[in-house]
Enzyme design. Structure first.
Site, PDB file in Angstrom:
ATOM      1  CG  ASP A 167      -3.982  -2.811  -1.419  1.00 22.19           C
ATOM      2  OD1 ASP A 167      -4.951  -2.971  -2.186  1.00 22.19           O
ATOM      3  OD2 ASP A 167      -4.069  -2.935  -0.169  1.00 22.19           O
ATOM      4  CB  SER A 171      -0.894   0.013   1.245  1.00 26.16           C
ATOM      5  OG  SER A 171      -0.091   0.255   2.393  1.00 26.16           O
TER       6      SER A 171
HETATM    7  P1  13P Z   1      -9.051  -6.342   5.227  1.00 22.83           P
HETATM    8  O1  13P Z   1      -9.053  -5.067   6.003  1.00 22.83           O
HETATM    9  O2  13P Z   1     -10.362  -7.053   5.335  1.00 22.83           O
HETATM   10  O3  13P Z   1      -7.928  -7.237   5.566  1.00 22.83           O
HETATM   11  O4  13P Z   1      -8.898  -5.943   3.671  1.00 22.83           O
HETATM   12  C1  13P Z   1      -7.635  -5.676   3.134  1.00 22.83           C
HETATM   13  C2  13P Z   1      -7.711  -5.074   1.782  1.00 22.83           C
HETATM   14  O5  13P Z   1      -8.737  -4.994   1.150  1.00 22.83           O
HETATM   15  C3  13P Z   1      -6.451  -4.566   1.206  1.00 22.83           C
HETATM   16  O6  13P Z   1      -6.645  -3.928  -0.018  1.00 22.83           O
HETATM   17  O1  G3H Z   2      -7.034  -1.694   2.295  1.00 23.75           O
HETATM   18  C1  G3H Z   2      -6.038  -1.227   2.846  1.00 23.75           C
HETATM   19  C2  G3H Z   2      -4.990  -2.154   3.319  1.00 23.75           C
HETATM   20  O2  G3H Z   2      -5.417  -2.875   4.443  1.00 23.75           O
HETATM   21  C3  G3H Z   2      -3.694  -1.421   3.540  1.00 23.75           C
HETATM   22  O3  G3H Z   2      -3.753  -0.683   4.706  1.00 23.75           O
HETATM   23  O4  G3H Z   2      -3.110   1.592   3.912  1.00 23.75           O
HETATM   24  O5  G3H Z   2      -2.948   0.967   6.341  1.00 23.75           O
HETATM   25  O6  G3H Z   2      -1.343   0.005   4.663  1.00 23.75           O
HETATM   26  P1  G3H Z   2      -2.715   0.559   4.923  1.00 23.75           P
HETATM   27 ZN    ZN Z   3      -8.552  -2.926  -0.105  1.00 22.66          ZN
END
Ligand code: 13P
Ligand code: G3H
Ligand code: ZN
Length: 317
Positions: A81, A48
């Site tokens: 992500d 992310s």
């Molecule tokens: P969760 O918070 O359910 O683990 O989802 C993670 C996610 O969608 C990351 O993109």
């Molecule tokens: O959907 C988001 C993921 O769980 C990543 O979380 O942005 O805190 O790293 P983060």
């Molecule tokens: Zn997500």
């Protein structure tokens, strides 16, 4: 071996789901690779924006490249992500990523398509695939908080136009889940009707399920017994719904929160039980093994466990 995300989708589509796990540090990376080798599963590593900024994005890249050497049998893709446009371009230009997610789902329909199309054009020119989101999950995505009132399920009719005009390679769809530990209260099912309709309207398009953690009750109870204060009524996606969803076209299942719960449980219990301890390596070792077991367990539920040889046969020709 780092492969393209599409290579994994090709083998998995409508048979099983590939686990997409977020990592932020060395211990998670070690546990992730061990768990996937243990269960003989292909997987997707997700980074992310927050993870890339936690230390320095180059640290994560170096850890992953080293893990590739340490675990020569592993087959995986590297994915951005919840990217914004700028971060997508940074990842595309780096030459390291297999795929990026452009998350413009908070924009209106036409603007979401326009932004996604720009990213798709830049990504495809370099052989990188693009995940785009239509519909809006509840919870927090990067810096944007979406309250439940504004969350909306993906409209299958709109999905057809969205995919055609944007040129995206996979579709992150809002199918009843949300991000974080507080998704549901009580039993709540995935919207299989919506998954089925999307899959019928956009055949062959891998659907991505965000917010797929199951928030195990036992994990929450153990964290709270060791001093945590998580809402004991929190519930996530039932793990026995992963595979039925996969058979309808959900090909990538994003899991982050459940891994954070493993980390929290291990460290809370460790320091509760060993108050004089101050070396971080003993709990780190416990965490890596527990995280590996957790990954192997998830892969069993996703149906990706045992699929490594099939993927190898498909990518090494
Ligand atoms: P969760 O918070 O359910 O683990 O989802 C993670 C996610 O969608 C990351 O993109
Ligand atoms: O959907 C988001 C993921 O769980 C990543 O979380 O942005 O805190 O790293 P983060
Ligand atoms: Zn997500």
């Amino acid at each position: 071996m780092i492969v393209t995300t599409n290579q994994l989708y090709k083998v998995a589509y409508k048979k099983f789901a590939v686990g997409a796990y977020n990592i932020n540090n060395l211990e998670q990376t070690m546990g992730l690779f061990r768990g996937n080798i243990q269960s003989k599963a292909p997987f997707i590593i997700q980074l992310s924006k927050g993870a890339r900024n936690y230390t320095d994005k180059r640290m994560l890249e170096a850890i992953i490249r080293t893990a590739e050497e340490v675990f020569p049998d592993a087959i995986f893709a590297v994915h951005l992500d919840h990217g914004d446009e700028e971060t997508c371009y940074d990842c595309i230009d780096s030459g390291f990523y297999s795929s990026v997610m452009i998350d413009a789902s908070h924009e209106d329909f036409d603007e979401n398509i326009a932004i996604t199309r720009r990213v798709v054009d830049r990504a495809h020119a370099k052989g990188i695939s693009v995940e785009a989101e239509l519909g809006m999950l509840g919870g927090v995505e990067e810096d944007i908080a979406v309250d439940e009132g504004h969350a909306c399920l993906t409209n299958p009719e709109e999905a057809v136009e969205f995919v055609q005009r944007s040129g995206c390679d996979s579709l992150a769809a809002a199918i009843g889940t949300s991000h974080g530990a507080y998704k549901f209260k009580g039993q709540q099912s995935l919207r299989f009707d919506v998954i089925e309709q999307i899959s019928q309207k956009v055949p062959g398009m891998p659907i991505v399920m965000h917010g797929s953690s199951s928030v195990p009750v036992e994990e929450v109870q153990r964290i709270n017994a060791a001093g945590g204060k998580l809402d004991p009524s929190a519930r996530g996606v039932a793990e026995n719904e992963y595979l039925p969803a996969a058979r309808l076209g959900v090909t990538k299942v994003n899991i982050d929160t459940d891994g954070r719960l493993v980390w929290t449980r291990v460290h809370r219990e460790f320091f509760r039980d060993k108050p004089p301890e101050f070396d971080f390596r003993p709990p780190g070792k416990v965490f890596m093994q527990e995280y590996a077991n957790f990954i192997a367990h998830k892969n069993e539920k996703l149906g990706s466990a045992g699929q490594l040889d099939a993927v190898r046969a498909s990518v090494v020709k």
